[in-house]
Design a protein around this motif. Sequence first.
Motif, PDB file in Angstrom:
ATOM      1  N   TRP A  28       0.832  -1.196   0.000  1.00  0.00           N
ATOM      2  CA  TRP A  28       0.000   0.000   0.000  1.00  0.00           C
ATOM      3  C   TRP A  28       0.872   1.254   0.000  1.00  0.00           C
ATOM      4  CZ3 TRP A  28       1.257  -3.077   4.025  1.00  0.00           C
ATOM      5  CH2 TRP A  28       1.889  -2.474   5.110  1.00  0.00           C
ATOM      6  N   LYS A  29       0.274   2.343  -0.414  1.00  0.00           N
ATOM      7  CA  LYS A  29       0.954   3.633  -0.399  1.00  0.00           C
ATOM      8  C   LYS A  29       0.381   4.558   0.668  1.00  0.00           C
ATOM      9  CE  LYS A  29       2.292   3.565  -5.285  1.00  0.00           C
ATOM     10  NZ  LYS A  29       2.175   4.251  -6.606  1.00  0.00           N
ATOM     11  N   THR A  30      -0.949   4.601   0.776  1.00  0.00           N
ATOM     12  CA  THR A  30      -1.592   5.527   1.709  1.00  0.00           C
ATOM     13  C   THR A  30      -2.276   4.783   2.848  1.00  0.00           C
ATOM     14  OG1 THR A  30      -3.700   5.577   0.520  1.00  0.00           O
ATOM     15  CG2 THR A  30      -1.999   7.147  -0.170  1.00  0.00           C
ATOM     16  N   VAL A  31      -2.314   5.442   4.008  1.00  0.00           N
ATOM     17  CA  VAL A  31      -2.983   4.885   5.188  1.00  0.00           C
ATOM     18  C   VAL A  31      -3.920   5.943   5.748  1.00  0.00           C
ATOM     19  CG1 VAL A  31      -2.688   3.854   7.475  1.00  0.00           C
ATOM     20  CG2 VAL A  31      -0.938   3.511   5.713  1.00  0.00           C
ATOM     21  N   ASP A  32      -5.144   5.528   6.079  1.00  0.00           N
ATOM     22  CA  ASP A  32      -6.117   6.458   6.640  1.00  0.00           C
ATOM     23  C   ASP A  32      -7.076   5.675   7.520  1.00  0.00           C
ATOM     24  OD1 ASP A  32      -7.432   8.804   7.177  1.00  0.00           O
ATOM     25  OD2 ASP A  32      -7.904   9.276   5.100  1.00  0.00           O
ATOM     26  N   VAL A  33      -8.025   6.378   8.131  1.00  0.00           N
ATOM     27  CA  VAL A  33      -9.090   5.732   8.897  1.00  0.00           C
ATOM     28  C   VAL A  33     -10.419   6.301   8.428  1.00  0.00           C
ATOM     29  CG1 VAL A  33      -7.610   5.338  10.906  1.00  0.00           C
ATOM     30  CG2 VAL A  33      -9.026   7.401  10.797  1.00  0.00           C
ATOM     31  N   SER A  34     -11.462   5.499   8.575  1.00  0.00           N
ATOM     32  CA  SER A  34     -12.778   5.918   8.116  1.00  0.00           C
ATOM     33  C   SER A  34     -13.821   5.585   9.173  1.00  0.00           C
ATOM     34  CB  SER A  34     -13.120   5.202   6.806  1.00  0.00           C
ATOM     35  OG  SER A  34     -14.446   5.497   6.401  1.00  0.00           O
ATOM     36  N   GLU A  35     -14.730   6.514   9.406  1.00  0.00           N
ATOM     37  CA  GLU A  35     -15.789   6.299  10.393  1.00  0.00           C
ATOM     38  C   GLU A  35     -16.998   5.658   9.729  1.00  0.00           C
ATOM     39  OE1 GLU A  35     -18.188   8.758  13.901  1.00  0.00           O
ATOM     40  OE2 GLU A  35     -17.272   9.846  12.225  1.00  0.00           O
ATOM     41  N   GLY A  36     -17.613   4.738  10.460  1.00  0.00           N
ATOM     42  CA  GLY A  36     -18.830   4.096   9.974  1.00  0.00           C
ATOM     43  C   GLY A  36     -19.717   3.715  11.137  1.00  0.00           C
ATOM     44  N   GLU A  37     -20.823   3.088  10.840  1.00  0.00           N
ATOM     45  CA  GLU A  37     -21.753   2.635  11.870  1.00  0.00           C
ATOM     46  C   GLU A  37     -21.666   1.123  12.000  1.00  0.00           C
ATOM     47  OE1 GLU A  37     -23.715   4.222  14.072  1.00  0.00           O
ATOM     48  OE2 GLU A  37     -22.765   6.074  13.400  1.00  0.00           O
ATOM     49  N   GLY A  38     -21.437   0.659  13.224  1.00  0.00           N
ATOM     50  CA  GLY A  38     -21.393  -0.765  13.485  1.00  0.00           C
ATOM     51  C   GLY A  38     -22.553  -1.191  14.358  1.00  0.00           C
ATOM     52  N   ALA A  39     -22.529  -2.435  14.782  1.00  0.00           N
ATOM     53  CA  ALA A  39     -23.609  -2.971  15.604  1.00  0.00           C
ATOM     54  C   ALA A  39     -23.705  -2.258  16.945  1.00  0.00           C
ATOM     55  CB  ALA A  39     -23.406  -4.470  15.817  1.00  0.00           C
ATOM     56  N   LYS A  40     -22.581  -1.710  17.433  1.00  0.00           N
ATOM     57  CA  LYS A  40     -22.566  -1.050  18.736  1.00  0.00           C
ATOM     58  C   LYS A  40     -22.391   0.458  18.621  1.00  0.00           C
ATOM     59  CE  LYS A  40     -20.704  -5.173  21.004  1.00  0.00           C
ATOM     60  NZ  LYS A  40     -19.615  -5.732  21.856  1.00  0.00           N
ATOM     61  N   GLY A  41     -22.683   0.988  17.443  1.00  0.00           N
ATOM     62  CA  GLY A  41     -22.555   2.425  17.249  1.00  0.00           C
ATOM     63  C   GLY A  41     -21.399   2.763  16.332  1.00  0.00           C
ATOM     64  N   SER A  42     -20.866   3.978  16.493  1.00  0.00           N
ATOM     65  CA  SER A  42     -19.791   4.441  15.632  1.00  0.00           C
ATOM     66  C   SER A  42     -18.549   3.574  15.777  1.00  0.00           C
ATOM     67  CB  SER A  42     -19.447   5.895  15.982  1.00  0.00           C
ATOM     68  OG  SER A  42     -18.417   6.383  15.151  1.00  0.00           O
ATOM     69  N   GLU A  43     -17.888   3.284  14.667  1.00  0.00           N
ATOM     70  CA  GLU A  43     -16.653   2.519  14.666  1.00  0.00           C
ATOM     71  C   GLU A  43     -15.730   3.065  13.590  1.00  0.00           C
ATOM     72  OE1 GLU A  43     -17.972  -1.480  13.951  1.00  0.00           O
ATOM     73  OE2 GLU A  43     -18.035  -1.206  11.768  1.00  0.00           O
ATOM     74  N   TRP A  44     -14.453   2.773  13.754  1.00  0.00           N
ATOM     75  CA  TRP A  44     -13.438   3.320  12.860  1.00  0.00           C
ATOM     76  C   TRP A  44     -12.637   2.188  12.230  1.00  0.00           C
ATOM     77  CZ3 TRP A  44     -12.828   8.579  11.937  1.00  0.00           C
ATOM     78  CH2 TRP A  44     -13.657   9.410  12.710  1.00  0.00           C
ATOM     79  N   THR A  45     -12.482   2.254  10.918  1.00  0.00           N
ATOM     80  CA  THR A  45     -11.785   1.215  10.163  1.00  0.00           C
ATOM     81  C   THR A  45     -10.475   1.766   9.614  1.00  0.00           C
ATOM     82  OG1 THR A  45     -13.871   0.188   9.533  1.00  0.00           O
ATOM     83  CG2 THR A  45     -11.930  -0.386   8.230  1.00  0.00           C
ATOM     84  N   VAL A  46      -9.411   0.994   9.759  1.00  0.00           N
ATOM     85  CA  VAL A  46      -8.124   1.344   9.154  1.00  0.00           C
ATOM     86  C   VAL A  46      -8.203   1.054   7.662  1.00  0.00           C
ATOM     87  CG1 VAL A  46      -5.655   0.828   9.122  1.00  0.00           C
ATOM     88  CG2 VAL A  46      -6.897   0.850  11.293  1.00  0.00           C
TER      89      VAL A  46
END
Length: 257
Positions: A28-46
């Motif tokens: 990979w070249k770039t790394v970031d995080v993204s917010e989304g909605e999970g079963a327990k509320g807000s969650e963040w994915t690498v």
Amino acid sequence: MSHIPPLDPMVAARKGFRESEERLKRFWKTVDVSEGEGAKGSEWTVLLDGRAPKTPAHAKLTLPTEAAARMVADEWAAQGEFIEPGTMPATRLASTAIDRVSQVREAVADEVAAYAGSDLLCYPAEAPGSLVEQQAREWGPWRAWARELGVPLQVAEGLLHTAQDPAAVARVRELALELDDFALTGLAALTPLLGSAVLGLAVQRGALSGELAFDLSRIDEAFQESRWGVDEDNAARTAFRRAEAVLFDRWFRALEG
């Protein structure tokens, strides 16, 4: 054979990483995080080039707070030509929480609580006087802190094992189970490092820094070093363990957001 995963997530996850990613080239070249909605509320994915990396069990690498996700993302961003799992402790903690601790929460909490049954802070030295005084001065406030938390522990006389009130041990188990999978993973790894459920909980709850907790856990060792010296290998081992304690502290604070 125990069905409980090893309490050190650095060990628990390392095997999976070796099997799947040892000497894997950076892809990979770039790394970031993204917010989304999970079963327990807000969650963040690498995200690596916009796509989520997988844990050793092939789950999406998702964390409960942005700070925790960025802590993991920073490890991926810092990789060179090849992935070096030994430089990715937060990634291993997250993977262990997702893949393993989530499946055996009660068993892991039992292991944490077991340390309260023979907590380091309950076994002070009998001599020399200066060491006895130091341990009383520095450990006593944390036994008092534990009592306020509902964990009254009895101090042993000598080296013989002293049985603790089952209610106190059960309270530690209860506190462990109140945590989410990610914090429970950190507590389960930090507690054996310190030899103390009390010190582990104090770091997890932000009452004590990881570095100070580590120093409290090795008062006797430090006293012996002051008298007899320390060799290079032991100094390196101590520095590594102290760095782990600091890492766990950072992990808990990141999970708070």
